[in-house]
Design a protein around this motif. Structure first.
Motif, short mmCIF file in Angstrom:
data_model
loop_
_atom_site.label_atom_id
_atom_site.label_comp_id
_atom_site.label_asym_id
_atom_site.label_seq_id
_atom_site.Cartn_x
_atom_site.Cartn_y
_atom_site.Cartn_z
N ILE A 158 0.67 -1.34 0.05
CA ILE A 158 -0.10 -0.14 -0.16
C ILE A 158 1.02 1.30 0.00
O ILE A 158 0.35 2.31 -0.53
N TYR A 159 1.98 1.00 0.93
CA TYR A 159 2.95 2.38 0.50
C TYR A 159 3.33 2.67 -0.65
O TYR A 159 3.32 3.84 -1.18
N TRP A 160 3.77 1.87 -1.71
CA TRP A 160 4.12 2.03 -2.93
C TRP A 160 2.92 2.32 -3.97
O TRP A 160 2.97 3.18 -4.83
N SER B 127 -1.89 6.97 18.94
CA SER B 127 -0.16 6.75 19.21
C SER B 127 0.52 8.23 18.78
O SER B 127 0.20 9.01 18.08
N PHE B 128 1.47 8.15 19.97
CA PHE B 128 2.14 9.52 19.93
C PHE B 128 3.67 9.47 19.66
O PHE B 128 4.51 9.88 19.48
N GLU B 129 4.17 8.02 19.83
CA GLU B 129 5.66 7.62 19.77
C GLU B 129 6.07 7.60 18.33
O GLU B 129 7.30 7.55 18.01
N GLY B 130 5.24 7.43 17.32
CA GLY B 130 5.81 7.65 16.07
C GLY B 130 5.95 6.24 15.16
O GLY B 130 6.44 6.31 14.02
N THR C 169 5.15 3.50 10.31
CA THR C 169 5.80 4.73 9.60
C THR C 169 7.25 4.09 9.17
O THR C 169 8.13 4.74 8.77
N PHE C 170 7.36 2.56 9.35
CA PHE C 170 8.55 1.98 8.97
C PHE C 170 8.96 2.30 7.43
O PHE C 170 10.12 2.69 7.36
N TRP C 171 8.04 1.91 6.49
CA TRP C 171 8.52 2.17 5.15
C TRP C 171 8.72 3.91 4.70
O TRP C 171 9.58 4.09 4.09
N ASP C 172 7.85 4.59 5.42
CA ASP C 172 8.25 6.13 5.31
C ASP C 172 9.39 6.25 5.60
O ASP C 172 10.17 7.35 5.13
N LEU D 252 7.16 12.31 8.22
CA LEU D 252 7.02 13.37 8.52
C LEU D 252 6.23 13.39 10.03
O LEU D 252 5.25 13.10 10.06
N PHE D 253 7.04 13.70 11.06
CA PHE D 253 6.40 13.45 12.32
C PHE D 253 5.55 14.71 12.57
O PHE D 253 5.86 15.76 12.46
#
Length: 304
Positions: free
Chosen positions: A169-171, A250-253, A277-280, A287-288
């Motif tokens: 889905i990321y790509w 979630s706040f930890e990113g 957020t791993f693939w980003d 972007l945090f």
């Protein structure tokens, strides 16, 4: 006229859709197709006829999807979504009504595109299975085989499902932002700069379909229990609602929460992931989010 039904159509493997059909065929579809009386096609007698399967599965997916959308988006709207977001200057006139209308108009076409895949699963071309037990099977790393206990196999399957579909889905999502593709397919979903839960499925139908394809591809590549697959398919739709509802889960990113996805809608070229957020982070598009700036109690003032 007494109709004789074929109670056991030739479906060689398992499918999540056969669960629904096994209940709804005798309760509804048998009588419905008998009443419709298709004289040129044996739809009342033959449950495995491809036209009957298409109509039946379309009905199940469309009605089920609409119920899931209106129920979960409605609960999120009334119980979770902070209405202060509606004061944001980027909220469009009648945005909620437009989000719902876009979804209603897109759903039939998204369903039409999806039904052939469900039929392929029903015909036994996927690796969906009835079993929950352990067996010797290839796991994540090719050529590594091990006996996996029931709960471990299930956990591993869910992990693979999340990682595989998140990557795909990321790509797909990033490709949908390509200048040649974005205006035609993905711009519809980005009309909503500040989202409500009702925006979760407000896509161009081809856009919505493409972002669902990885869930189907997974079960053609990896074995998965059909009940687990149906459950995960429903949960990812609920998750899609949750990343549009403005509630910071979630706040930890590490998790692609609604704050990350809010940044995506506001700034376009970041946070393409679905769950994580791993693939980003890996491909340089993370972007945090500034959670304080996105606070619904401040957002209307800070963005004027």
């Amino acid at each position: 006229l007494q109709v004789k039904y074929r109670r056991a159509p030739p479906i060689p493997e398992s499918s999540s859709m056969d669960l629904a059909l096994s209940v709804l065929d005798p309760l509804f579809f048998d009588l419905a197709f008998e009443k419709l009386n298709f004289t040129s096609l044996p739809l009342a007698e033959d449950r495995s006829h491809v036209v009957r399967l298409f109509i039946s599965i379309f009905t199940i997916v469309f009605v089920g999807g609409a119920l899931l959308y209106f129920t979960c988006s409605g609960l999120s709207w009334f119980l979770i979504f902070d209405k202060s977001y509606l004061k944001h200057p980027k909220i469009l006139p009648n945005q909620v009504q437009r989000e719902i209308l876009t979804t209603i108009l897109s759903m039939p076409f998204m369903t039409i595109l999806t039904v052939p895949i469900f039929i392929a699963e029903l015909r036994g071309y996927s690796k969906l299975t009835d079993t929950w037990g352990s067996w010797s099977q290839e796991v994540w790393i090719p050529a590594v085989h091990c006996d996996v206990a029931d709960t471990r196999w299930q956990a591993l399957t869910i992990l693979k499902f999340l990682v595989f579909t998140d990557f795909c889905i990321y790509w797909i999502h990033r490709w949908l932002h390509h200048p040649w593709v974005y205006p035609t397919l993905h711009k519809t979903h980005h009309l909503w700069k500040v989202c409500t839960p009702w925006a979760s499925h407000a896509f161009h139908p081809v856009d919505g379909f493409l972002q669902s394809v990885p869930y189907h591809i997974f079960v053609f590549v990896f074995p998965m229990n059909k009940v687990m697959y149906m459950g995960m398919f429903m949960l990812v739709n609920v998750w899609t609602i949750s990343i549009h509802d403005g509630f910071f889960l979630s706040f930890e990113g590490l998790v692609n929460s609604s704050a990350h996805h809010a940044n995506h809608h506001l700034y376009f070229s970041c946070n393409y992931g679905q769950y994580f957020t791993f693939w980003d982070r890996l491909f340089g598009t993370h972007l945090f989010p500034d959670h304080a700036a996105l606070d619904p109690k401040r957002i209307g003032k800070d963005n004027k």
